[in-house]
Enzyme design. Structure first.
Site, PDB file in Angstrom:
ATOM      1  N   ARG A 297       0.680  -1.356  -0.305  1.00  0.00           N
ATOM      2  CA  ARG A 297       0.064  -0.081   0.110  1.00  0.00           C
ATOM      3  C   ARG A 297       0.904   0.560  -0.222  1.00  0.00           C
ATOM      4  O   ARG A 297       2.405   0.938   0.929  1.00  0.00           O
ATOM      5  CB  ARG A 297      -0.847   0.103   1.589  1.00  0.00           C
ATOM      6  CG  ARG A 297      -1.854   1.291   1.685  1.00  0.00           C
ATOM      7  CD  ARG A 297      -2.431   1.563   2.807  1.00  0.00           C
ATOM      8  NE  ARG A 297      -2.658   2.787   3.110  1.00  0.00           N
ATOM      9  CZ  ARG A 297      -2.855   3.795   2.507  1.00  0.00           C
ATOM     10  NH1 ARG A 297      -3.259   4.027   1.152  1.00  0.00           N
ATOM     11  NH2 ARG A 297      -2.867   4.978   3.195  1.00  0.00           N
ATOM     12  N   VAL A 298       0.255   1.990  -1.152  1.00  0.00           N
ATOM     13  CA  VAL A 298       1.137   3.111  -1.295  1.00  0.00           C
ATOM     14  C   VAL A 298       0.315   4.308  -0.847  1.00  0.00           C
ATOM     15  O   VAL A 298      -0.498   4.681  -1.702  1.00  0.00           O
ATOM     16  CB  VAL A 298       2.180   3.887  -2.736  1.00  0.00           C
ATOM     17  CG1 VAL A 298       3.810   2.676  -1.801  1.00  0.00           C
ATOM     18  CG2 VAL A 298       0.966   3.084  -3.727  1.00  0.00           C
TER      19      VAL A 298
ATOM     20  N   GLU B 204      -5.877   2.099   6.375  1.00  0.00           N
ATOM     21  CA  GLU B 204      -6.346   0.460   5.037  1.00  0.00           C
ATOM     22  C   GLU B 204      -5.239  -0.693   5.632  1.00  0.00           C
ATOM     23  O   GLU B 204      -6.105  -1.900   5.603  1.00  0.00           O
ATOM     24  CB  GLU B 204      -6.098   0.993   4.187  1.00  0.00           C
ATOM     25  CG  GLU B 204      -7.564   1.896   2.815  1.00  0.00           C
ATOM     26  CD  GLU B 204      -6.960   3.350   3.364  1.00  0.00           C
ATOM     27  OE1 GLU B 204      -7.840   3.716   3.088  1.00  0.00           O
ATOM     28  OE2 GLU B 204      -5.989   4.156   3.938  1.00  0.00           O
TER      29      GLU B 204
ATOM     30  N   ASP C 218      -0.346  15.446   6.913  1.00  0.00           N
ATOM     31  CA  ASP C 218      -0.285  16.338   7.482  1.00  0.00           C
ATOM     32  C   ASP C 218      -0.534  16.708   8.429  1.00  0.00           C
ATOM     33  O   ASP C 218      -0.186  15.487   9.144  1.00  0.00           O
ATOM     34  CB  ASP C 218      -2.753  16.830   7.481  1.00  0.00           C
ATOM     35  CG  ASP C 218      -2.927  14.985   7.881  1.00  0.00           C
ATOM     36  OD1 ASP C 218      -3.922  15.582   9.008  1.00  0.00           O
ATOM     37  OD2 ASP C 218      -3.138  14.873   6.552  1.00  0.00           O
TER      38      ASP C 218
END
Length: 241
Positions: free
Chosen positions: A88-89, A182, A205
């Site tokens: 996952r990226v 996720e 953020d």
């Protein structure tokens, strides 16, 4: 054979799939980093592509937002298309003071407020962790490129707009290096079906400080994260040779 959510055939996907949340980001990855690219699926506009990176066959596909969405795609990729590794990226928020905007975070483990892994694991707590070899390869790839990374426990949240702001301070106390939506689900799916998984995120953020990156800053750091992910695949191949 196509599944309800992926209209591809066996052999269309590589054994390693990179998965951003945004399907348009999957398109960007394919067009920017891969050669000989072919679109292999597009159901619900969740685009998937297969190409090569330095001669190595690699696929990329979006997974949507949240654990339910990513779990559907991860399950079908592993069960129906023979995928062995998922990376996952994506992006994450920070809560710790020493984690800054644009830092690259590697999710060694993933805490969560979701109950999906308890459902999978007979009602018990499941320690959702990345594959150690994939973590090591990502760290080594980052070192080779001179890109600093933070490695640790991330938190996969069910709520993007969480009304309990004080809980972010608890995450800080417990050393959570990034908050996303996720990783715990993908790690659970990988464990259930005997595959391997890793999550690499860039900090978009800082939740407690109210800071956020610009779109230009996010793109620059995203490219660094992608280089780490892709090079880590090659290192993994060398380890397994």
């Amino acid at each position: 054979m196509a599944t309800p959510h992926i209209n591809a055939e066996m052999g269309d996907f590589a054994d390693v799939v990179l998965m951003p949340g945004d399907p348009l980001r999957a398109k960007y990855i394919a067009e920017t980093f891969l050669q000989d690219v072919k679109e292999v699926c597009n159901v619900r506009s969740m685009f998937g592509y297969t190409g090569t990176y330095k001669g190595r066959k690699i696929s990329v596909m979006g997974h949507g937002m949240g654990i339910p969405s990513c779990s559907i795609y991860a399950t079908e990729l592993i069960k129906d298309f023979g995928v062995k590794k998922i990376i996952r990226v994506g992006s994450c928020g920070a809560v710790r003071d020493d984690v800054k905007l644009r830092d690259v975070v590697i999710g060694m483990g993933a805490s969560t407020d979701s109950k999906v892994n308890r459902i999978r694991f007979g009602g018990h707590d499941f320690a959702a962790i990345a594959d150690f070899g994939m973590v090591q390869n990502a760290v080594d790839a980052a070192k080779a490129k001179g890109i600093p990374v933070k490695v640790g426990n991330i938190f996969s949240a069910d709520l993007f707009y969480n009304p309990d702001f004080e809980f972010f301070k608890t995450m800080d106390k417990y050393g959570i290096v990034g908050v996303e939506m996720e990783a715990a689900g993908i790690y659970g799916v990988a464990a259930e079906f005997g595959a391997k998984a890793l999550t690499i995120c860039t900090v978009s953020d800082h939740i407690l400080r109210g800071e956020a990156t610009t779109s230009e800053e996010r793109q620059l750091t995203f490219n660094e994260m992608m280089e780490i992910a892709l090079e880590s695949v090659l290192l993994g191949d060398a380890d397994e040779a």
